[in-house]
Design a protein around this motif. Structure first.
Motif, mmCIF file in Angstrom:
data_model
loop_
_atom_site.group_PDB
_atom_site.id
_atom_site.type_symbol
_atom_site.label_atom_id
_atom_site.label_comp_id
_atom_site.label_asym_id
_atom_site.label_seq_id
_atom_site.Cartn_x
_atom_site.Cartn_y
_atom_site.Cartn_z
ATOM 1 N N PHE A 170 0.832 -1.202 0.000
ATOM 2 C CA PHE A 170 0.000 0.000 0.000
ATOM 3 C C PHE A 170 0.870 1.257 0.000
ATOM 4 O O PHE A 170 0.561 2.250 -0.661
ATOM 5 C CB PHE A 170 -0.918 -0.014 1.224
ATOM 6 C CG PHE A 170 -2.135 0.857 1.082
ATOM 7 C CD1 PHE A 170 -2.428 1.505 -0.104
ATOM 8 C CD2 PHE A 170 -3.010 1.018 2.148
ATOM 9 C CE1 PHE A 170 -3.558 2.301 -0.242
ATOM 10 C CE2 PHE A 170 -4.136 1.810 2.033
ATOM 11 C CZ PHE A 170 -4.404 2.452 0.834
ATOM 12 N N HIS A 188 -8.711 0.394 -3.491
ATOM 13 C CA HIS A 188 -9.880 0.112 -2.651
ATOM 14 C C HIS A 188 -9.715 -1.223 -1.916
ATOM 15 O O HIS A 188 -10.141 -1.354 -0.758
ATOM 16 C CB HIS A 188 -11.145 0.090 -3.503
ATOM 17 C CG HIS A 188 -11.576 1.450 -3.979
ATOM 18 N ND1 HIS A 188 -11.937 2.454 -3.125
ATOM 19 C CD2 HIS A 188 -11.672 1.976 -5.231
ATOM 20 C CE1 HIS A 188 -12.265 3.539 -3.807
ATOM 21 N NE2 HIS A 188 -12.114 3.274 -5.092
ATOM 22 N N CYS A 191 -7.429 -0.597 0.989
ATOM 23 C CA CYS A 191 -8.100 0.179 2.030
ATOM 24 C C CYS A 191 -8.873 -0.732 2.977
ATOM 25 O O CYS A 191 -8.941 -0.481 4.183
ATOM 26 C CB CYS A 191 -9.059 1.200 1.405
ATOM 27 S SG CYS A 191 -8.258 2.667 0.725
ATOM 28 N N PRO A 195 -6.940 -1.291 6.857
ATOM 29 C CA PRO A 195 -7.643 -0.033 7.146
ATOM 30 C C PRO A 195 -6.906 0.875 8.112
ATOM 31 O O PRO A 195 -7.173 2.075 8.147
ATOM 32 C CB PRO A 195 -8.976 -0.518 7.724
ATOM 33 C CG PRO A 195 -8.678 -1.869 8.291
ATOM 34 C CD PRO A 195 -7.657 -2.467 7.369
ATOM 35 N N VAL A 198 -5.297 3.985 6.641
ATOM 36 C CA VAL A 198 -6.162 5.070 6.170
ATOM 37 C C VAL A 198 -7.423 5.082 7.036
ATOM 38 O O VAL A 198 -8.511 4.744 6.575
ATOM 39 C CB VAL A 198 -6.507 4.912 4.678
ATOM 40 C CG1 VAL A 198 -5.349 5.333 3.804
ATOM 41 C CG2 VAL A 198 -6.889 3.461 4.355
ATOM 42 N N GLU A 201 -11.372 9.466 6.198
ATOM 43 C CA GLU A 201 -11.615 9.803 4.796
ATOM 44 C C GLU A 201 -10.504 10.698 4.262
ATOM 45 O O GLU A 201 -10.073 10.554 3.113
ATOM 46 C CB GLU A 201 -12.973 10.497 4.666
ATOM 47 C CG GLU A 201 -13.381 10.829 3.241
ATOM 48 C CD GLU A 201 -13.888 9.624 2.466
ATOM 49 O OE1 GLU A 201 -14.234 9.772 1.278
ATOM 50 O OE2 GLU A 201 -13.945 8.523 3.067
ATOM 51 N N LYS A 204 -7.540 8.625 3.279
ATOM 52 C CA LYS A 204 -7.786 7.911 2.028
ATOM 53 C C LYS A 204 -7.580 8.836 0.827
ATOM 54 O O LYS A 204 -6.950 8.457 -0.166
ATOM 55 C CB LYS A 204 -9.198 7.331 2.015
ATOM 56 C CG LYS A 204 -9.424 6.189 2.992
ATOM 57 C CD LYS A 204 -10.851 5.687 2.908
ATOM 58 C CE LYS A 204 -11.076 4.543 3.893
ATOM 59 N NZ LYS A 204 -12.470 4.049 3.856
ATOM 60 N N ARG A 207 -3.864 9.514 0.381
ATOM 61 C CA ARG A 207 -3.110 8.383 -0.157
ATOM 62 C C ARG A 207 -3.464 8.131 -1.620
ATOM 63 O O ARG A 207 -2.581 7.762 -2.418
ATOM 64 C CB ARG A 207 -3.397 7.125 0.676
ATOM 65 C CG ARG A 207 -2.565 5.914 0.256
ATOM 66 C CD ARG A 207 -1.091 6.205 0.456
ATOM 67 N NE ARG A 207 -0.244 5.223 -0.187
ATOM 68 C CZ ARG A 207 0.083 5.209 -1.463
ATOM 69 N NH1 ARG A 207 -0.375 6.143 -2.282
ATOM 70 N NH2 ARG A 207 0.881 4.286 -1.950
ATOM 71 N N LEU A 228 -13.259 10.872 -0.978
ATOM 72 C CA LEU A 228 -12.642 9.938 -1.906
ATOM 73 C C LEU A 228 -13.390 9.919 -3.238
ATOM 74 O O LEU A 228 -12.772 9.843 -4.303
ATOM 75 C CB LEU A 228 -12.616 8.537 -1.285
ATOM 76 C CG LEU A 228 -11.744 7.485 -1.959
ATOM 77 C CD1 LEU A 228 -10.288 7.906 -1.959
ATOM 78 C CD2 LEU A 228 -11.900 6.143 -1.265
#
Length: 331
Positions: A170, A188, A191, A195, A198, A201, A204, A207, A228
C-alpha cells in the motif's frame, strides 16, 4: 279467615313459577344484549393485542423476518459463495463483498447475517468457526454483528506478516501510466485489507492522490478534494482528458520518472533499473530519501513498519539474524 282450598294453592304456585320464568327470560335477554354490545370492543382489543405482540417479535428479530427458515431459503437461492480459509487476503475480501451483496439483496434481519454467512464456511474456515462456537458458545457467536465477524476473520486469515506485506504494498502502490482503473481497484482493496493505514476519509484522499501520475496529481491537489468520491471523479476526468487530447494513450508512461509509477521499470525510458533494498522499499535513480520508504522509527532509527528488527547474532538493530553478515546464518 277461611282456609285456602287445594285448587287455589295450585293456581298460586303455577302463577309464581310463570313469574319466575318470565324474570329469567328477561334477565337472559338483558345479558345477551349487553354481551352483543361489548363484543366489537372486545374483538378490537384482541386484534390490537395480537398486532402489538407481532410487532414486538419483529422488532426483536431485527426488522420483521419472523420466519427464519423462509429467509434462509431465499438466501440459499442466491447461491452465496463458500469460503474455505485458503483463498488468502484478497479471496477473503472477495467473499466479504459477495456475501454483503447477497445480504443486502434479500434484505434479511441483521441478526441473521452472521448465521447465514457462517453456513457457507467450509474446510479450514468451518473448523475455525466450530472452534469458536465450542470455546465461546453458539449464542455468543450468533450474536456477533457482521462487522465483528469480519474483524475476527481478518485477524485469523490475514496474520501480521501478511498484513505487513500488504502495508508495504500500500505504501508503494502507484498508478502505472494512464491505467487509473487498475490503480483504483487495488487501492480500494488495500483500504479494506489494511484499514489502519487510512483510518479517516482525509487519509484515504491523501493516499489516493499520492499514487497518481504527476500531471494528474498536481491538478487534483490544487482542487483540494475532501472526499474519496470527489478525488476519484476528478482524477477520472483528468485522465480521460489527457488521453482524449492525444498527449498519452492508455498504459503509456507519463513524463515523470518511472512513467507514472514511482516504483516501475519501463523499457526505453532511459532510466536506470531500480533495485529492491533491504528495508523492502525501492531505490530510484536520484531518489528522494523520504519518498517510497516506510516512516523512520524513533526507537531504532531505521525505516520500517511494524516491530523493530533485532538481530540475535550480532545484537544490532535494523536486520534479522537470517540476513546478518557478521556471523553464521540461522535457519
Amino acid at each position: 279467615m277461611a282456609p285456602r282450598r287445594v285448587g287455589e294453592e295450585t293456581s298460586i304456585e303455577a302463577r309464581r313459577q310463570e313469574e319466575e320464568a318470565r324474570r329469567r327470560t328477561e334477565l337472559a335477554d338483558l345479558i345477551s344484549q349487553q354481551i352483543n354490545s361489548v363484543m366489537p370492543t372486545i374483538a378490537t382489543q384482541i386484534a390490537e393485542s395480537v398486532t402489538a405482540t407481532l410487532n414486538t417479535v419483529r422488532r426483536q428479530d431485527g426488522g420483521g423476518n419472523v420466519n427464519d427458515i423462509n429467509a434462509y431459503k431465499t438466501f440459499s437461492s442466491c447461491n452465496p459463495k463458500e469460503f474455505y480459509g485458503t483463498e488468502g487476503p484478497v479471496g477473503l475480501l472477495t467473499w466479504f463483498q459477495s456475501m454483503e451483496a447477497i445480504l443486502n439483496i434479500i434484505d434479511c434481519a441483521p441478526a441473521d447475517h452472521v448465521k447465514f454467512a457462517a453456513s457457507k464456511l467450509q474446510g479450514r474456515a468451518l473448523a475455525w468457526w466450530n472452534l469458536q462456537v465450542t470455546t465461546r458458545g453458539q449464542a455468543v457467536m450468533n450474536a456477533l454483528t457482521w462487522e465483528q465477524l469480519k474483524e475476527k476473520m481478518k485477524r485469523e486469515y490475514c496474520p501480521r506478516p501478511v498484513v505487513q506485506k500488504l502495508e508495504i504494498e500500500f505504501w508503494n502502490h502507484a498508478m502505472k501510466g494512464m491505467e487509473l482503473e487498475a490503480y483504483a481497484i487495488r487501492f480500494h482493496e488495500l483500504c479494506v485489507l489494511v484499514p489502519n493505514m487510512v483510518k479517516t476519509e482525509a487519509k484515504k484522499v491523501e493516499r489516493l492522490i499520492y499514487g497518481l501520475v504527476s500531471e494528474v496529481r498536481l491538478m487534483v491537489t490544487a482542487t483540494n478534494p475532501t472526499t474519496l468520491e470527489e478525488a476519484m471523479s476528478l482524477s477520472t476526468r483528468l485522465v480521460n482528458d489527457l488521453v482524449r487530447t492525444g498527449k498519452y494513450s492508455r498504459g503509456e508512461s507519463s513524463s515523470r520518472q518511472g512513467g507514472g509509477n514511482r516504483f516501475g521499470d519501463h523499457k526505453g525510458n532511459g532510466l536506470k533499473r531500480q533495485t529492491i533494498v533491504r528495508n523492502y522499499g525501492v531505490a530510484e535513480a536520484n531518489p528522494n530519501p523520504n519518498r517510497g520508504k516506510p516512516p523512520k522509527c524513533n526507537h531504532c532509527g531505521y525505516n520500517h513498519l511494524g516491530e523493530c528488527r533485532h538481530c540475535m547474532t550480532c545484537n544490532r538493530m535494523g536486520h534479522l539474524a537470517t540476513y546478518c553478515r557478521s556471523g553464521a546464518r540461522i535457519g
